[in-house]
Design a protein around this motif. Structure first.
Motif, PDB file in Angstrom:
ATOM      1  N   SER A  81       0.823  -1.217   0.000  1.00 18.51           N
ATOM      2  CA  SER A  81       0.000   0.000   0.000  1.00 18.51           C
ATOM      3  C   SER A  81       0.858   1.269   0.000  1.00 18.51           C
ATOM      4  CB  SER A  81      -0.961  -0.005   1.193  1.00 18.51           C
ATOM      5  OG  SER A  81      -0.244  -0.120   2.405  1.00 18.51           O
ATOM      6  N   ASP A 122      -5.131   3.079   2.596  1.00 17.13           N
ATOM      7  CA  ASP A 122      -6.211   2.284   2.021  1.00 17.13           C
ATOM      8  C   ASP A 122      -5.988   2.143   0.510  1.00 17.13           C
ATOM      9  OD1 ASP A 122      -8.637   0.958   1.916  1.00 17.13           O
ATOM     10  OD2 ASP A 122      -9.777   2.807   1.592  1.00 17.13           O
ATOM     11  N   CYS A 123      -5.872   0.897   0.041  1.00 18.55           N
ATOM     12  CA  CYS A 123      -5.518   0.670  -1.360  1.00 18.55           C
ATOM     13  C   CYS A 123      -6.181  -0.622  -1.834  1.00 18.55           C
ATOM     14  CB  CYS A 123      -3.986   0.537  -1.454  1.00 18.55           C
ATOM     15  SG  CYS A 123      -3.327   0.611  -3.115  1.00 18.55           S
ATOM     16  N   SER A 124      -6.579  -0.658  -3.104  1.00 21.28           N
ATOM     17  CA  SER A 124      -7.234  -1.869  -3.625  1.00 21.28           C
ATOM     18  C   SER A 124      -6.221  -3.013  -3.754  1.00 21.28           C
ATOM     19  CB  SER A 124      -7.854  -1.584  -4.999  1.00 21.28           C
ATOM     20  OG  SER A 124      -6.828  -1.434  -5.956  1.00 21.28           O
ATOM     21  N   GLU A 125      -6.730  -4.231  -3.678  1.00 21.24           N
ATOM     22  CA  GLU A 125      -5.838  -5.397  -3.832  1.00 21.24           C
ATOM     23  C   GLU A 125      -5.188  -5.431  -5.209  1.00 21.24           C
ATOM     24  OE1 GLU A 125      -7.179  -9.317  -2.809  1.00 21.24           O
ATOM     25  OE2 GLU A 125      -7.416  -8.785  -0.694  1.00 21.24           O
ATOM     26  N   GLU A 126      -5.938  -5.057  -6.241  1.00 23.30           N
ATOM     27  CA  GLU A 126      -5.370  -5.081  -7.607  1.00 23.30           C
ATOM     28  C   GLU A 126      -4.127  -4.195  -7.671  1.00 23.30           C
ATOM     29  OE1 GLU A 126      -8.607  -4.867  -6.738  1.00 23.30           O
ATOM     30  OE2 GLU A 126      -9.795  -4.548  -8.551  1.00 23.30           O
ATOM     31  N   GLU A 127      -4.250  -2.977  -7.099  1.00 19.46           N
ATOM     32  CA  GLU A 127      -3.124  -2.036  -7.148  1.00 19.46           C
ATOM     33  C   GLU A 127      -1.966  -2.546  -6.273  1.00 19.46           C
ATOM     34  OE1 GLU A 127      -2.421   0.431  -8.996  1.00 19.46           O
ATOM     35  OE2 GLU A 127      -0.742   1.339  -7.898  1.00 19.46           O
ATOM     36  N   ASP A 141      -6.269   7.734   1.079  1.00 21.59           N
ATOM     37  CA  ASP A 141      -6.462   7.030  -0.192  1.00 21.59           C
ATOM     38  C   ASP A 141      -5.084   6.816  -0.814  1.00 21.59           C
ATOM     39  OD1 ASP A 141      -6.875   6.185  -2.752  1.00 21.59           O
ATOM     40  OD2 ASP A 141      -8.131   7.886  -3.356  1.00 21.59           O
ATOM     41  N   GLY A 163      -4.203   4.780  -3.219  1.00 19.31           N
ATOM     42  CA  GLY A 163      -4.204   4.260  -4.595  1.00 19.31           C
ATOM     43  C   GLY A 163      -3.741   5.281  -5.618  1.00 19.31           C
TER      44      GLY A 163
END
Ligand SMILES: Nc1ncnc2c1ncn2[C@@H]1O[C@H](COP(=O)(O)OP(=O)(O)O)[C@@H](O)[C@H]1O
Ligand SMILES: Nc1ccn([C@H]2C[C@H](O)[C@@H](COP(=O)(O)OP(=O)(O)O)O2)c(=O)n1
Ligand SMILES: [Mg+2]
Length: 210
Positions: free
Chosen positions: A34, A133-138, A186, A188
């Motif tokens: 992240s 906070d970050c998406s799993e894909e990223e 955020d 991402g």
């Protein structure tokens, strides 16, 4: 200094000095990849904190040839969380050796055991908790491109680490959230944009920090 067997007298002494230090601690949490380490490096440059990555301390312990090295190495390869006793001792030592009294503790506490043991042993309460906070894909994209030769940055271990994050680490973030201590970011976005948000949390209002 290679040994990790917890010596009661040494532990007591370390605690005494840490309590005297009354340090400022910020926990830096977020999933694998992240951007915790990247952003901590920025904060260190501008705000005078010492960055302590629990993962980096554990990897250094493996390299030092400590008797716990094989156990730590096997756990990291499996994406599992090393027993708190080991990690807390490394954090205590690093805090005392730093000569500083402001710390970014990155990647710790990663589960309820980490959290409760640190509180019980050190009596330190974090000032706040940064949550990237970050998406799993990223995160997956970043970990596969990290190129630091880490044994756990392969797709099989990454999936295990994501599961451990969801099951064991997120509840710790929820615990601190219920105490009003979480500053969610955020993560991402590009590094510079994320840092703008991080900086705003550390910089006193109406003052400039570059
Ligand atoms: N905001 C970002 N955008 C794109 N790549 C990033 C960003 N932040 C970090 N990275 C890269 O992603 C990888 C993981 O970052 P790192 O700081 O090591 O994360 P963590 O400590 O949370 O695992 C590194 O290769 C880093 O250069
Ligand atoms: N509190 C901690 C932190 C890390 N570890 C172990 C288990 C983790 O998967 C590895 C790697 O952690 P590290 O924080 O370096 O990993 P990321 O930067 O989040 O990708 O270390 C641990 O056992 N306990
Ligand atoms: Mg890291």
């Amino acid at each position: 200094m290679g040994t990790v067997v917890v010596d009661a007298a040494a532990k007591k002494e370390a605690n005494g000095s840490l309590a005297d230090l009354n340090p400022t601690v910020v926990f830096v949490l977020g999933g694998p990849g992240s951007g915790k380490g990247t952003q901590c490096a920025n904060v260190v440059q501008h705000f005078g904190y010492t960055h302590l990555s629990a993962g980096d301390l554990l990897r250094a312990e493996i390299k030092s040839g400590s008797e716990n090295g094989t156990m730590i190495s096997n756990m990291i390869k499996e994406g599992k969380i090393v027993p708190s006793e080991v990690t807390i001792k490394l954090l205590q030592q690093a805090m005392l050796e730093s000569g500083n009294d402001k710390f970014l503790i990155d990647g710790f506490p990663r589960n309820e055991e980490n959290r409760a043991a640190f509180e019980a042993v050190t009596k330190i309460e974090p000032s706040f908790v940064l949550f990237f906070d970050c998406s799993e894909e990223e995160m997956e994209r970043r970990l596969l491109g990290r190129n630091q030769g880490r044994e756990d940055d392969n797709i099989e271990t990454i999936r295990k680490r994501f599961n451990v994050f969801l099951e064991s680490s997120l509840p710790v973030i929820e615990y601190y959230n219920s105490k009003g201590k979480v500053r969610k970011i955020d993560a991402g976005r590009p590094v510079e944009e994320v840092y703008e948000s991080v900086k705003a949390i550390f910089a006193p209002k109406n003052e400039k920090a570059d």
